[in-house]
Motif scaffolding. Structure first.
Motif, PDB file in Angstrom:
ATOM      1  N   ASP A   1       2.571  27.401  43.506  1.00 56.27           N
ATOM      2  CA  ASP A   1       2.606  28.036  44.777  1.00 56.27           C
ATOM      3  C   ASP A   1       1.288  27.454  45.765  1.00 56.27           C
TER       4      ASP A   1
ATOM      5  N   GLN B   1       3.815  28.529  37.881  1.00 52.50           N
ATOM      6  CA  GLN B   1       4.525  29.001  39.095  1.00 52.50           C
ATOM      7  C   GLN B   1       3.380  29.141  40.057  1.00 52.50           C
ATOM      8  N   LYS B   2       2.146  29.976  39.332  1.00 56.69           N
ATOM      9  CA  LYS B   2       0.967  30.173  40.253  1.00 56.69           C
ATOM     10  C   LYS B   2       0.398  28.789  40.989  1.00 56.69           C
TER      11      LYS B   2
ATOM     12  N   GLN C   1       4.687  31.504  34.131  1.00 59.80           N
ATOM     13  CA  GLN C   1       3.921  32.178  35.273  1.00 59.80           C
ATOM     14  C   GLN C   1       2.586  31.448  35.658  1.00 59.80           C
ATOM     15  N   THR C   2       1.825  30.690  34.899  1.00 53.14           N
ATOM     16  CA  THR C   2       0.602  29.840  35.258  1.00 53.14           C
ATOM     17  C   THR C   2       1.044  28.809  35.896  1.00 53.14           C
TER      18      THR C   2
ATOM     19  N   ASN D   1       6.774  32.732  28.856  1.00 52.14           N
ATOM     20  CA  ASN D   1       6.675  33.603  30.115  1.00 52.14           C
ATOM     21  C   ASN D   1       5.366  33.497  30.756  1.00 52.14           C
ATOM     22  N   THR D   2       4.293  33.441  29.882  1.00 53.71           N
ATOM     23  CA  THR D   2       2.950  33.383  30.192  1.00 53.71           C
ATOM     24  C   THR D   2       2.544  31.750  30.771  1.00 53.71           C
TER      25      THR D   2
END
Length: 582
Positions: A192, A188-189, A185-186, A181-182
């Motif tokens: 973006d 995904q940022k 999330q990295t 998950n970490t």
């Protein structure tokens, strides 16, 4: 019904096979009717046929036939040559100067020796082997239970390991999910941010397309186009998933980590088994005569003690025909067990078997408290315990003397030892401890309370008294109702065994030991109130048999000098005298 094949047919003549047997030839060991006697004589005239009534068969000694002189019976025995001899052998001077005896005399000597061997085999050696076989069977059963407990422990340990492994797997998987998950999330940022750049690029390209297609010179001159900020590409994230490195499992190390078994191998006990004693000769000293148990114990007599209003609690033998008893009041009563001749004649006709006990004496306790237990000591005096008064007292010539007074402890049951000491069971005032104490007079000599591991030998916290008796081998036997066990220690107080009942009864029928006594054979007898019977076990705790005799709520026991058993029936207020040994 076929008279020749019926198992209920009478014995018939061996010659005619029809007539009923009336005679017997002790020489030929043939059964005869009177009509066939002559025929039997005529069949072999060379033998001295000895014809006797059938009931007297095998009463005539069968003399051996001489090996030197044909058809001569040997009625003498040469002790020097150790052979049977006939009159012709004696007359021939072959045994001149030898010591000769009548063969019947030698026969009696040999018989005596064989009978002694027979007694020893039947009463000592065979019962010993029976005891050994029983001991081995009990050990096998014990091993079955012990190995069952061992297997259960291993299974339980395995389940514990499974739980720990499942917990470890769950934690590792949770850690994997958190790491994933970490990283997601990295990324995904980062995605973006790239998407935002792409949106801006599309807008920039669209404006440029409009300017290029325009004919407006002023727009073309004012347009500013740059690509420098887009030439600086975003950073590249190099992320990788962790690698699981399993711990190496080495069979031997893993088994040691899990647990191992201690080695074991059968080894003989240096002390071994001991032979049961038997009284086979005068040289046996003071050893008790071995008695056999009756196939069916029998009630000799039953007396009624209805002078106790509600219940009969304890009995103690003063003699073979008189017993002390206590019940629901403060009196100790002496009853005669003798029956009148008229009663005996009626009883033997089986019309009834209960008589009113003849009350010989009644003594009230000094404190007017109900006595908890009684015992007759060697002098014939009566001793009793006063639980509420915390005393042990003796009755001499109908006068009561206090011999023991306790502090913080209350006496319950008592017995007289072979040495003349008193053995007393007692409990602490708060009922959290129980013990056995030996007294010489009023002097405390020994306390028995804990085993070798420091654990209590006897239960505590209950309201049940613990009956006590000393065995002929000086073992101290206590019936512990709360523990549902007979606890037996040796003279020094070391635990020998616990008897917890006999397995053939269903498990729901709990062992409820009350009164306890011993006999001249070192048997231990205990009243089982729950099953309405008496258990007989040997001095090593092996079950021998039950005594039923239509007992109802058996509570207390005692034996007299002839090994008759007296059973106090609690609610019936009756005492049964039972013969259970030959």
């Amino acid at each position: 019904m076929n008279p020749r094949t019926s198992v209920q047919d009478v014995m018939r003549c061996d010659l005619c096979e029809i007539a009923i047997v009336q005679m017997h030839c002790d020489t030929c060991l043939v059964n005869l009717c009177k009509a066939c006697v002559g025929e039997h004589f005529a069949a072999d005239l060379s033998k001295p046929h000895k014809i006797v009534d059938f009931k007297d068969r095998k009463s005539t000694p069968l003399y051996p036939v001489c090996t030197t002189h044909d058809k001569q019976q040997c009625q003498m025995y040469c002790r020097q040559c150790n052979i049977s001899v006939c009159t012709k052998c004696v007359a021939s001077h072959q045994h001149l100067g030898h010591k000769l005896s009548e063969i019947l005399e030698v026969l009696e000597e040999r018989k005596d020796k064989i009978i002694k061997v027979q007694i020893e085999l039947n009463e000592a050696i065979y019962p010993t082997y029976q005891g050994i076989a029983s001991d081995v069977k009990n050990r096998m059963s014990q091993l079955e239970n012990e190995y069952g407990v061992l297997s259960t422990a291993i299974t339980k340990h395995g389940k514990n390991w499974h739980r720990e492994i499942d917990k470890l797997v769950k934690n590792l998987k949770a850690e994997v999910d958190e790491m994933k998950n970490t990283q997601i999330q990295t990324l995904q940022k980062h995605l973006d941010e790239i998407n935002k750049k792409l949106f801006n690029l599309r807008e920039e390209i669209h404006l440029i397309d409009i300017i290029v297609e325009s004919q407006d010179i002023s727009k073309l001159l004012s347009a500013t186009c740059t690509v420098d900020e887009y030439k600086h590409l975003p950073h590249k994230f190099v992320l990788s998933s962790p690698t699981f490195i399993p711990g190496k499992i080495h069979g031997e190390q893993f088994s040691k980590l899990f647990g191992t078994l201690t080695s074991t191998s059968p080894s003989p006990d240096e002390n071994g088994y001991s032979m049961k004693t038997t009284h086979i000769s005068p040289e046996a000293g003071s050893s008790p005569q071995v008695k056999q148990l009756l196939d069916e114990p029998e009630t000799v007599t039953t007396i009624d003690t209805s002078c106790f209003k509600y219940y009969l609690e304890t009995v103690a033998c003063l003699s073979d025909e008189a017993i002390w008893a206590i019940g629901d009041d403060s009196t100790m009563k002496l009853f005669s067990m003798k029956q009148g001749s008229l009663f005996e004649s009626i009883r033997t006709m089986n019309f009834f078997s209960i008589s009113q006990g003849s009350l010989l004496k009644s003594i009230t306790t000094r404190s007017w408290n109900r006595p908890w237990d009684i015992a007759v000591i060697k002098s014939g005096d009566l001793v009793y315990t006063d639980y509420d008064d915390k005393t042990v007292n003796i009755v001499k010539n109908e006068k009561i003397e206090e011999i023991i007074r306790l502090q913080n402890w209350k006496p319950s049951c008592i017995c007289n030892s072979s040495s003349g000491d008193l053995l007393v069971t007692m409990e602490k005032d708060d009922r959290k401890q129980s013990k056995v104490v030996r007294y010489s007079g009023s002097t405390q000599k020994q306390t028995i309370q804990f085993d070798d591991e420091g654990k209590p030998l006897y239960s505590s916290g209950g309201y049940e008294i613990k009956h006590i008796s000393e065995n002929k081998n000086l073992d101290i036997c206590v019936s512990d109702l709360s523990a549902k066990a007979i606890v037996v220690v040796n003279q020094s107080g070391k635990l020998r065994f616990r008897y917890t009942g006999h397995t053939p009864f269903a498990m729901k029928d709990l062992f409820k030991p009350r009164g306890i006594t011993t006999d001249s054979q070192s048997h231990i007898l205990t009243a089982d109130y729950g099953k309405g019977c008496v258990h007989i076990i040997d001095q090593d705790g092996h079950f021998i048999r039950y005594i039923h005799c239509e007992l109802s709520d058996p509570w207390a026991l005692c034996t007299d000098t002839s090994d008759n058993l007296f059973v106090a029936q609690y609610w019936k207020r009756q005492v049964k005298k039972i013969k259970y040994q030959q």
